[in-house]
Design a protein around this motif. Sequence first.
Motif, PDB file in Angstrom:
ATOM      1  N   PHE A  83      24.173  46.842   8.723  1.00  0.00           N
ATOM      2  CA  PHE A  83      24.535  45.438   8.441  1.00  0.00           C
ATOM      3  C   PHE A  83      23.252  44.637   8.473  1.00  0.00           C
ATOM      4  O   PHE A  83      22.352  44.924   9.283  1.00  0.00           O
ATOM      5  CB  PHE A  83      25.549  44.912   9.473  1.00  0.00           C
ATOM      6  CG  PHE A  83      25.034  44.913  10.878  1.00  0.00           C
ATOM      7  CD1 PHE A  83      24.358  43.814  11.407  1.00  0.00           C
ATOM      8  CD2 PHE A  83      25.218  46.033  11.699  1.00  0.00           C
ATOM      9  CE1 PHE A  83      23.885  43.827  12.714  1.00  0.00           C
ATOM     10  CE2 PHE A  83      24.745  46.056  12.998  1.00  0.00           C
ATOM     11  CZ  PHE A  83      24.070  44.951  13.511  1.00  0.00           C
TER      12      PHE A  83
ATOM     13  N   SER B  77      18.182  48.321  14.888  1.00  0.00           N
ATOM     14  CA  SER B  77      19.298  47.649  15.573  1.00  0.00           C
ATOM     15  C   SER B  77      20.405  47.298  14.591  1.00  0.00           C
ATOM     16  O   SER B  77      21.525  46.996  14.997  1.00  0.00           O
ATOM     17  CB  SER B  77      18.819  46.360  16.233  1.00  0.00           C
ATOM     18  OG  SER B  77      17.700  46.610  17.018  1.00  0.00           O
ATOM     19  N   GLN B  78      20.071  47.323  13.295  1.00  0.00           N
ATOM     20  CA  GLN B  78      21.064  46.952  12.286  1.00  0.00           C
ATOM     21  C   GLN B  78      21.856  48.163  11.764  1.00  0.00           C
ATOM     22  O   GLN B  78      22.707  48.024  10.896  1.00  0.00           O
ATOM     23  CB  GLN B  78      20.361  46.234  11.128  1.00  0.00           C
ATOM     24  CG  GLN B  78      19.821  44.885  11.583  1.00  0.00           C
ATOM     25  CD  GLN B  78      18.928  44.226  10.548  1.00  0.00           C
ATOM     26  OE1 GLN B  78      18.333  44.890   9.709  1.00  0.00           O
ATOM     27  NE2 GLN B  78      18.840  42.909  10.616  1.00  0.00           N
TER      28      GLN B  78
ATOM     29  N   ASN C 293      14.826  47.847  10.521  1.00  0.00           N
ATOM     30  CA  ASN C 293      15.274  47.414  11.859  1.00  0.00           C
ATOM     31  C   ASN C 293      16.431  48.321  12.288  1.00  0.00           C
ATOM     32  O   ASN C 293      17.545  48.181  11.796  1.00  0.00           O
ATOM     33  CB  ASN C 293      15.703  45.934  11.786  1.00  0.00           C
ATOM     34  CG  ASN C 293      16.129  45.391  13.133  1.00  0.00           C
ATOM     35  OD1 ASN C 293      16.290  46.148  14.102  1.00  0.00           O
ATOM     36  ND2 ASN C 293      16.328  44.079  13.206  1.00  0.00           N
TER      37      ASN C 293
HETATM   38  C1  LIG Z   1      16.867  43.472  14.298  1.00  0.00           C
HETATM   39  O1  LIG Z   1      18.254  43.279  14.138  1.00  0.00           O
HETATM   40  C2  LIG Z   1      18.889  42.682  15.249  1.00  0.00           C
HETATM   41  C3  LIG Z   1      20.385  42.676  14.976  1.00  0.00           C
HETATM   42  O2  LIG Z   1      20.684  42.019  13.764  1.00  0.00           O
HETATM   43  C4  LIG Z   1      18.314  41.304  15.471  1.00  0.00           C
HETATM   44  O3  LIG Z   1      18.914  40.694  16.591  1.00  0.00           O
HETATM   45  C5  LIG Z   1      16.815  41.411  15.676  1.00  0.00           C
HETATM   46  O4  LIG Z   1      16.231  40.124  15.757  1.00  0.00           O
HETATM   47  C6  LIG Z   1      16.175  42.163  14.528  1.00  0.00           C
HETATM   48  N1  LIG Z   1      14.760  42.394  14.811  1.00  0.00           N
HETATM   49  C7  LIG Z   1      13.793  42.026  13.996  1.00  0.00           C
HETATM   50  C8  LIG Z   1      12.401  42.359  14.465  1.00  0.00           C
HETATM   51  O5  LIG Z   1      14.003  41.457  12.941  1.00  0.00           O
END
Ligand SMILES: *[C@@H]1O[C@H](CO)[C@@H](O)[C@H](O)[C@H]1NC(C)=O
Length: 237
Positions: A147, A220-221, A218
Amino acid sequence: MPECGYPSPYVVDTHANRPPLPPRLSRKRQRLGAAQTLLFMLVSLALFGMFIEAYLIYHFHISEYATSGSSSKLIADVNSPTERPSDVLPSKPVAHLTGGQDVVHKSHIMAWSINADPTLYEMDYKDRCLVFQKEGYYHVYSKVYFFSSEPFEHSIHWRTKRYKGKSIPLLSSTTHPESSHRKKGRYHSFNSDQKSNSYLGGVFHFYKDDAIFVHVSNSSQIVRSKPFENIFGAFMI
Ligand SMILES: *[C@@H]1O[C@H](CO)[C@@H](O)[C@H](O)[C@H]1NC(C)=O
């Protein structure tokens, strides 16, 4: 005595000869035993017939399920990767990795599950990398589910001893969030959980001990709800 007509032969017998009675009795017992055996055999046969019938009915139902295209059995097989044929080995090196709850991604490098029973034959999985044991041409692929509200990049990188330093990108794909939302000026609120897939695949030559890994903009996505939604693999061609 007249009412006891029965014992008289006994008396006669005892006088004439001792043993006649026991053989008679044993013959009677033998006949009784034979009847019991016959009864036992008949009951056994009936039970055996019932078992055969039950077995045939069971098989008929199973084959009916299989031919009617009912997916219940197929789904069960898919959900339990342990049911793979263990006695069949691949003819060439192969690897197929999936996601899982046990994976710990680096911020840009994806990790793959060990608990998900990965397919690894003549290939290694080390430190988030697939490592080749045999030189040759390989088809390499990866799919990720993510996402993002920003452009998301997904790539496969190559690391080899022959080129010290930075890894070399082999395949790359950048997915942009749908532009229609941007036009409406609701880019951020609408796209915060917009989900997409990215698939990469290609054929490359690798040397022994070369490594490949999946790089994302990223990690985390990455959506990690189901293991089979994120995959990484390679096989020799
Ligand atoms: C990566 O994705 C997460 C979740 O959407 C977000 O909170 C975070 O800021 C992102 N990190 C970067 C370095 O863009």
